[in-house]
Design a protein around this motif. Structure first.
Motif, PDB file in Angstrom:
ATOM      1  N   GLU A  32     -14.344  -6.782 -53.974  1.00  0.00           N
ATOM      2  CA  GLU A  32     -14.296  -7.585 -55.189  1.00  0.00           C
ATOM      3  C   GLU A  32     -15.586  -7.370 -55.964  1.00  0.00           C
ATOM      4  OE1 GLU A  32     -13.497 -12.263 -56.359  1.00  0.00           O
ATOM      5  OE2 GLU A  32     -13.528 -11.659 -54.270  1.00  0.00           O
ATOM      6  N   LEU A  33     -15.466  -7.193 -57.280  1.00  0.00           N
ATOM      7  CA  LEU A  33     -16.652  -7.091 -58.118  1.00  0.00           C
ATOM      8  C   LEU A  33     -16.339  -7.630 -59.499  1.00  0.00           C
ATOM      9  CD1 LEU A  33     -16.926  -3.557 -59.479  1.00  0.00           C
ATOM     10  CD2 LEU A  33     -15.738  -3.846 -57.337  1.00  0.00           C
ATOM     11  N   SER A  34     -17.386  -8.081 -60.177  1.00  0.00           N
ATOM     12  CA  SER A  34     -17.161  -8.665 -61.493  1.00  0.00           C
ATOM     13  C   SER A  34     -18.275  -8.276 -62.454  1.00  0.00           C
ATOM     14  CB  SER A  34     -17.075 -10.193 -61.400  1.00  0.00           C
ATOM     15  OG  SER A  34     -18.357 -10.752 -61.285  1.00  0.00           O
ATOM     16  N   GLY A  35     -17.894  -8.210 -63.708  1.00  0.00           N
ATOM     17  CA  GLY A  35     -18.862  -7.947 -64.752  1.00  0.00           C
ATOM     18  C   GLY A  35     -19.870  -9.074 -64.907  1.00  0.00           C
ATOM     19  N   THR A  36     -19.482 -10.278 -64.523  1.00  0.00           N
ATOM     20  CA  THR A  36     -20.424 -11.393 -64.587  1.00  0.00           C
ATOM     21  C   THR A  36     -21.657 -11.080 -63.736  1.00  0.00           C
ATOM     22  OG1 THR A  36     -18.623 -12.969 -64.910  1.00  0.00           O
ATOM     23  CG2 THR A  36     -20.720 -13.866 -64.146  1.00  0.00           C
ATOM     24  N   ARG A  37     -21.435 -10.493 -62.580  1.00  0.00           N
ATOM     25  CA  ARG A  37     -22.539 -10.175 -61.667  1.00  0.00           C
ATOM     26  C   ARG A  37     -23.295  -8.911 -62.061  1.00  0.00           C
ATOM     27  NH1 ARG A  37     -26.166  -8.298 -59.465  1.00  0.00           N
ATOM     28  NH2 ARG A  37     -26.759  -8.317 -57.298  1.00  0.00           N
ATOM     29  N   TRP A  38     -22.606  -7.886 -62.557  1.00  0.00           N
ATOM     30  CA  TRP A  38     -23.195  -6.564 -62.731  1.00  0.00           C
ATOM     31  C   TRP A  38     -23.600  -6.235 -64.164  1.00  0.00           C
ATOM     32  CZ3 TRP A  38     -24.846  -4.103 -58.574  1.00  0.00           C
ATOM     33  CH2 TRP A  38     -24.300  -4.477 -57.350  1.00  0.00           C
ATOM     34  N   THR A  39     -23.512  -7.202 -65.076  1.00  0.00           N
ATOM     35  CA  THR A  39     -23.958  -6.981 -66.455  1.00  0.00           C
ATOM     36  C   THR A  39     -25.072  -7.969 -66.777  1.00  0.00           C
ATOM     37  OG1 THR A  39     -22.367  -8.561 -67.393  1.00  0.00           O
ATOM     38  CG2 THR A  39     -21.614  -6.269 -67.152  1.00  0.00           C
ATOM     39  N   SER A  40     -25.453  -8.028 -68.017  1.00  0.00           N
ATOM     40  CA  SER A  40     -26.530  -8.931 -68.430  1.00  0.00           C
ATOM     41  C   SER A  40     -26.029 -10.344 -68.747  1.00  0.00           C
ATOM     42  CB  SER A  40     -27.238  -8.358 -69.660  1.00  0.00           C
ATOM     43  OG  SER A  40     -26.340  -8.350 -70.757  1.00  0.00           O
ATOM     44  N   LYS A  41     -24.764 -10.618 -68.478  1.00  0.00           N
ATOM     45  CA  LYS A  41     -24.164 -11.894 -68.873  1.00  0.00           C
ATOM     46  C   LYS A  41     -24.984 -13.107 -68.426  1.00  0.00           C
ATOM     47  CE  LYS A  41     -19.874 -14.507 -68.769  1.00  0.00           C
ATOM     48  NZ  LYS A  41     -18.451 -14.466 -68.437  1.00  0.00           N
ATOM     49  N   GLU A  98     -18.571  -5.496 -73.230  1.00  0.00           N
ATOM     50  CA  GLU A  98     -17.158  -5.276 -72.922  1.00  0.00           C
ATOM     51  C   GLU A  98     -16.840  -5.519 -71.444  1.00  0.00           C
ATOM     52  OE1 GLU A  98     -13.873  -1.843 -74.017  1.00  0.00           O
ATOM     53  OE2 GLU A  98     -15.979  -1.300 -73.904  1.00  0.00           O
ATOM     54  N   MET A  99     -17.820  -5.358 -70.579  1.00  0.00           N
ATOM     55  CA  MET A  99     -17.616  -5.467 -69.135  1.00  0.00           C
ATOM     56  C   MET A  99     -17.880  -6.864 -68.583  1.00  0.00           C
ATOM     57  SD  MET A  99     -16.686  -2.713 -67.773  1.00  0.00           S
ATOM     58  CE  MET A  99     -16.134  -1.359 -68.711  1.00  0.00           C
ATOM     59  N   ASN A 142     -16.636  -9.788 -68.686  1.00  0.00           N
ATOM     60  CA  ASN A 142     -15.567 -10.658 -68.194  1.00  0.00           C
ATOM     61  C   ASN A 142     -14.506  -9.908 -67.396  1.00  0.00           C
ATOM     62  OD1 ASN A 142     -16.570 -13.150 -69.376  1.00  0.00           O
ATOM     63  ND2 ASN A 142     -16.218 -12.092 -71.295  1.00  0.00           N
ATOM     64  N   ILE A 143     -14.863  -8.739 -66.894  1.00  0.00           N
ATOM     65  CA  ILE A 143     -13.939  -7.962 -66.058  1.00  0.00           C
ATOM     66  C   ILE A 143     -14.133  -8.380 -64.609  1.00  0.00           C
ATOM     67  CG2 ILE A 143     -13.289  -5.631 -65.306  1.00  0.00           C
ATOM     68  CD1 ILE A 143     -12.729  -6.310 -68.292  1.00  0.00           C
ATOM     69  N   HIS A 144     -13.028  -8.575 -63.910  1.00  0.00           N
ATOM     70  CA  HIS A 144     -13.049  -8.948 -62.498  1.00  0.00           C
ATOM     71  C   HIS A 144     -12.074  -8.013 -61.777  1.00  0.00           C
ATOM     72  CE1 HIS A 144     -13.876 -12.166 -59.455  1.00  0.00           C
ATOM     73  NE2 HIS A 144     -12.917 -11.485 -58.862  1.00  0.00           N
ATOM     74  N   ILE A 145     -12.571  -7.266 -60.796  1.00  0.00           N
ATOM     75  CA  ILE A 145     -11.748  -6.287 -60.087  1.00  0.00           C
ATOM     76  C   ILE A 145     -11.551  -6.722 -58.641  1.00  0.00           C
ATOM     77  CG2 ILE A 145     -11.597  -3.901 -59.244  1.00  0.00           C
ATOM     78  CD1 ILE A 145     -13.197  -3.060 -61.701  1.00  0.00           C
ATOM     79  N   LEU A 146     -10.299  -6.671 -58.193  1.00  0.00           N
ATOM     80  CA  LEU A 146      -9.952  -6.877 -56.785  1.00  0.00           C
ATOM     81  C   LEU A 146      -9.410  -5.564 -56.248  1.00  0.00           C
ATOM     82  CD1 LEU A 146      -8.099 -10.320 -56.937  1.00  0.00           C
ATOM     83  CD2 LEU A 146     -10.486  -9.890 -56.326  1.00  0.00           C
ATOM     84  N   ASN A 147     -10.032  -5.037 -55.193  1.00  0.00           N
ATOM     85  CA  ASN A 147      -9.581  -3.813 -54.543  1.00  0.00           C
ATOM     86  C   ASN A 147      -8.814  -4.176 -53.280  1.00  0.00           C
ATOM     87  OD1 ASN A 147     -10.740  -1.738 -56.254  1.00  0.00           O
ATOM     88  ND2 ASN A 147     -12.721  -2.481 -55.550  1.00  0.00           N
ATOM     89  N   TRP A 148      -7.566  -3.729 -53.213  1.00  0.00           N
ATOM     90  CA  TRP A 148      -6.681  -4.018 -52.085  1.00  0.00           C
ATOM     91  C   TRP A 148      -6.350  -2.725 -51.349  1.00  0.00           C
ATOM     92  CZ3 TRP A 148      -6.076  -9.098 -51.341  1.00  0.00           C
ATOM     93  CH2 TRP A 148      -6.184  -9.958 -52.436  1.00  0.00           C
TER      94      TRP A 148
END
Length: 167
Positions: free
Chosen positions: A145-154, A127-128, A130-136
């Protein structure tokens, strides 16, 4: 590999607030989202990220006030940052609620706050992805900035090749 669109979640952070400021965070139109709490931890020191939480279907002021552990021997120095989601169009209540939940879970997983230990093992990997978060704004110690692409097993089984110069 099939292309799946990333879900962008943008969060604008305000703060710091003190515990006495919580009644000001009860606007029923806008005061929903994510919050971070900073303070003293016996192991990690002073002014560290202690907790990330969410206020969904109740305002930030009401939800944060329910955190019983906030009343510590150093509660005058507790700092709270609140994150309100924003974007190009207003989502439905259901979409807003889902984005708040996804953002909270990925932020906790990546930043590992001391008092969120129970939540660290609950990342639903698929579920995570393809999530991409931008903190402003005033996001304090959170990654901008963080993304599920980097922090999951994708990408765990992606076939990588070292680039080579071809003449």
């Amino acid at each position: 590999m099939e292309h799946i669109e990333n879900k962008l979640i943008q969060i604008h952070w305000d703060g710091p607030f003190k515990l006495i400021d919580l009644p000001s965070l009860t606007n029923t139109e806008t005061d929903y989202g994510i919050y971070q709490i900073y303070g003293k931890h016996i192991t990690y020191g002073s002014y560290v990220l202690l907790y990330i939480g969410k206020a969904d279907r109740q305002t930030l002021g009401l939800r944060i006030a329910q955190e019983g552990w906030l009343d510590t021997n150093d509660s005058n120095n507790t700092k709270i940052y609140v994150g309100r989601l924003h974007g190009s169009k207003n989502p439905t209540e259901q979409e807003w609620s889902e984005e708040i939940d996804l953002a909270e879970r990925l932020l906790i997983y990546v930043h590992k706050p001391a008092y969120n230990a129970r939540s660290l093992s609950t990342l639903r990997d698929a579920e995570m992805q393809n999530i991409h978060i931008l903190n402003w704004g005033h996001h304090r110690d959170l990654l901008p900035e963080l993304s599920g692409t980097r922090w999951t097993s994708k990408m765990d089984y992606f076939d990588y090749q070292v680039y080579r110069w071809n003449n």
